[in-house]
Motif scaffolding. Structure first.
Motif, PDB file in Angstrom:
ATOM      1  N   SER A 148       7.554  52.189 -48.389  1.00 25.51           N
ATOM      2  CA  SER A 148       7.119  53.567 -48.625  1.00 25.51           C
ATOM      3  C   SER A 148       6.265  54.039 -47.459  1.00 25.51           C
ATOM      4  O   SER A 148       5.821  53.256 -46.616  1.00 25.51           O
ATOM      5  N   ALA A 149       6.020  55.353 -47.416  1.00 28.66           N
ATOM      6  CA  ALA A 149       5.170  55.917 -46.369  1.00 28.66           C
ATOM      7  C   ALA A 149       3.763  55.333 -46.452  1.00 28.66           C
ATOM      8  O   ALA A 149       3.113  55.100 -45.427  1.00 28.66           O
ATOM      9  N   GLU A 150       3.292  55.080 -47.674  1.00 27.94           N
ATOM     10  CA  GLU A 150       1.956  54.506 -47.850  1.00 27.94           C
ATOM     11  C   GLU A 150       1.908  53.070 -47.334  1.00 27.94           C
ATOM     12  O   GLU A 150       0.887  52.615 -46.799  1.00 27.94           O
ATOM     13  N   GLU A 151       3.004  52.341 -47.492  1.00 27.36           N
ATOM     14  CA  GLU A 151       3.033  50.946 -47.050  1.00 27.36           C
ATOM     15  C   GLU A 151       3.072  50.827 -45.531  1.00 27.36           C
ATOM     16  O   GLU A 151       2.475  49.911 -44.960  1.00 27.36           O
ATOM     17  N   ILE A 152       3.778  51.731 -44.855  1.00 30.64           N
ATOM     18  CA  ILE A 152       3.881  51.608 -43.395  1.00 30.64           C
ATOM     19  C   ILE A 152       2.685  52.222 -42.677  1.00 30.64           C
ATOM     20  O   ILE A 152       2.460  51.936 -41.497  1.00 30.64           O
ATOM     21  N   GLU A 153       1.889  53.033 -43.364  1.00 30.74           N
ATOM     22  CA  GLU A 153       0.756  53.693 -42.698  1.00 30.74           C
ATOM     23  C   GLU A 153      -0.236  52.700 -42.088  1.00 30.74           C
ATOM     24  O   GLU A 153      -0.632  52.869 -40.923  1.00 30.74           O
ATOM     25  N   GLN A 182       3.118  57.390 -34.481  1.00 29.47           N
ATOM     26  CA  GLN A 182       2.783  58.100 -35.716  1.00 29.47           C
ATOM     27  C   GLN A 182       3.994  58.812 -36.305  1.00 29.47           C
ATOM     28  O   GLN A 182       4.009  59.156 -37.482  1.00 29.47           O
ATOM     29  N   SER A 183       5.025  59.032 -35.480  1.00 28.65           N
ATOM     30  CA  SER A 183       6.228  59.723 -35.964  1.00 28.65           C
ATOM     31  C   SER A 183       7.233  58.769 -36.610  1.00 28.65           C
ATOM     32  O   SER A 183       8.249  59.213 -37.148  1.00 28.65           O
ATOM     33  N   THR A 215       9.079  56.718 -39.274  1.00 30.81           N
ATOM     34  CA  THR A 215       9.229  56.965 -40.711  1.00 30.81           C
ATOM     35  C   THR A 215       9.736  55.720 -41.416  1.00 30.81           C
ATOM     36  O   THR A 215      10.274  54.794 -40.787  1.00 30.81           O
ATOM     37  N   PRO A 216       9.614  55.673 -42.752  1.00 27.81           N
ATOM     38  CA  PRO A 216      10.201  54.556 -43.501  1.00 27.81           C
ATOM     39  C   PRO A 216      11.695  54.409 -43.243  1.00 27.81           C
ATOM     40  O   PRO A 216      12.211  53.292 -43.178  1.00 27.81           O
ATOM     41  N   ASP A 217      12.410  55.533 -43.068  1.00 28.77           N
ATOM     42  CA  ASP A 217      13.847  55.461 -42.780  1.00 28.77           C
ATOM     43  C   ASP A 217      14.108  54.796 -41.432  1.00 28.77           C
ATOM     44  O   ASP A 217      15.074  54.035 -41.288  1.00 28.77           O
ATOM     45  N   ASP A 218      13.247  55.086 -40.433  1.00 33.10           N
ATOM     46  CA  ASP A 218      13.397  54.442 -39.118  1.00 33.10           C
ATOM     47  C   ASP A 218      13.270  52.925 -39.249  1.00 33.10           C
ATOM     48  O   ASP A 218      14.070  52.168 -38.689  1.00 33.10           O
TER      49      ASP A 218
END
Length: 421
Positions: A331-336, A381-382, A384-387
């Motif tokens: 998730s976005a929270e996990e990769i932050e 910073q750009s 994304t989880p999809d990347d």
């Protein structure tokens, strides 16, 4: 994370072809310099094996080390697959001396005595067989496994044999062919005046003559050599699992996006693999996950961890975990936190003169615009989880994996003792 303002930076090229980037950073009365040549083992033909390493060592004799130590300067020289770099950090009032010191690598005398001494040392080094291995240092046999099918691999035996055949004339010919101003880049960062430093660089480097640089075509390695596995008994305190995934280089991809995603993925795995492996009820501790830096040709994504029990079970556990990573995106929270960690490390490097000169040089050597140095944090910073998910599925495949079960030497000795009894 806050992007720092870009320092004043200027690029120019001397008449002899030397590319120069100067960057003003006046926080300290110091200057960081890096001179790099586009030459290295990847450009060697079989009859040239080992020449790059000899010149890496030989050119250090051109430095006035006593005076460098006297003025408080530090110097560093390193070679990669397709580059040779020389770095100096010096008080700004000794900038001219530092520039002259670096320029001597383009006009070195290379005496017979010194070349023979360096050649003999390299021959002895090539014959040494170290049994030490770690998460970042691999045995020659594992290196050969990773580079299976690559025309750039240099077997230790072939290297030793060619070193023993090399003549001093061959070494000098290589030096004269590649160590030219039009095959180099100079980066100067620190307490300088942009307009004044250009004249100083012209005075120190302008007399070096442009030369015709040999052409060496890029050879693509097999994209997926297939699964490879080996077992070794080496100097490791605990059983160590090494899994190396061959990943594309910048020449073979559309851009650096996948490499940034791999950086983030590496940090994610460092933080999550030990915990997730614990769910298998076994000891999988002290994990290290690393990726190599940007490369024009090829990269490696390395996962290393200590284990107990059967090595095939430990490998199966990890591969099962990686399949979970590939099946369900973070998730976005996990990769932050992983992105923040990578951004912090980059900003720490760019907060030093050596870091700035090194990052600019690394971008140029990998075929990217040096201006990206001021965009590295924003680019990370750009991600994304999809990347990350797309890159994991593309790169962490069985067809790209080399696996080494590294077992302590003591276990082999114990087995031999039991067998003799």
């Amino acid at each position: 994370m806050t992007e720092l303002p870009a320092p004043p930076t200027r690029e120019f090229t001397l008449d002899n072809g030397l590319k120069v980037i100067v960057r003003e950073d006046r926080r300290k009365s110091e200057v960081g310099l890096m001179l790099s040549y586009f030459t290295g083992p990847d450009l060697e033909c079989p009859e040239d094996f080992g020449i790059s390493r000899i010149l890496l060592d030989a050119l250090l004799y051109e430095y006035d080390t006593d005076f460098l130590e006297e003025i408080g300067a530090t110097y560093y020289s390193a070679g990669g697959d397709n580059f040779h770099l020389n770095q100096l950090l010096t008080p700004s009032n000794h900038l001219e001396f530092a520039l002259n010191t670096l320029s001597t690598t383009m006009s070195a005398k290379l005496s017979d005595e010194m070349l023979r001494h360096t050649l003999d040392i390299n021959i002895l080094d090539s014959k040494e067989k170290s049994s030490f291995v770690s998460a970042v240092s691999y045995s020659p046999e594992f290196e050969a496994l990773i580079d299976m099918g690559s025309l750039y691999y240099r077997a230790p035996e072939a290297l030793t044999a060619n070193l023993e055949r090399l003549s001093l004339e061959q070494i000098r010919h290589w030096y004269q062919s590649w160590y030219a101003p039009n095959n180099a880049v100079l980066v100067v960062v620190g307490d300088i005046q942009l307009n004044e430093v250009k004249l100083l660089i012209e005075n120190c480097f302008g007399a070096n003559i442009r030369r015709d640089i040999p052409f060496r075509p890029f050879v693509h390695a097999p994209p997926a050599p297939g699964y490879r596995q080996m077992t070794q008994h080496l100097d490791s305190k605990y059983p160590l699992m090494l899994i190396a995934f061959n990943t594309p280089g910048l020449i073979t991809t559309a851009g650096a996006e996948s490499h940034r995603a791999l950086q983030v993925l590496g940090s994610l795995l460092e933080g999550t693999i030990p915990t997730r492996l614990a769910t298998f009820g076994k000891n999988r501790s002290k994990l290290t996950s690393t990726t190599s830096g940007y490369s024009r040709f090829s990269n490696r994504f390395i996962i290393a961890f200590y284990f107990e029990g059967d090595p095939s079970e430990a490998e199966a556990d990890l591969l099962k975990l990686l399949e979970e990573v590939k099946r369900e995106p973070f998730s976005a929270e996990e990769i932050e936190p992983a992105i923040t960690k990578q951004c912090t490390e980059i900003q720490q490097r760019l907060d030093t003169l050596e870091g700035q000169s090194g990052q600019i040089t690394a971008l140029i050597l990998s075929g990217q615009p040096w201006q990206l140095i001021d965009l590295k944090v924003a680019q990370l910073q750009s991600v994304t989880p999809d990347d990350v998910h797309r890159t994991a599925n593309a790169c962490l495949t069985r067809e790209c994996a080399s696996v080494a079960y590294v077992l302590p030497l003591a276990e082999k000795e114990t087995e031999a003792t039991k067998a003799s009894e």
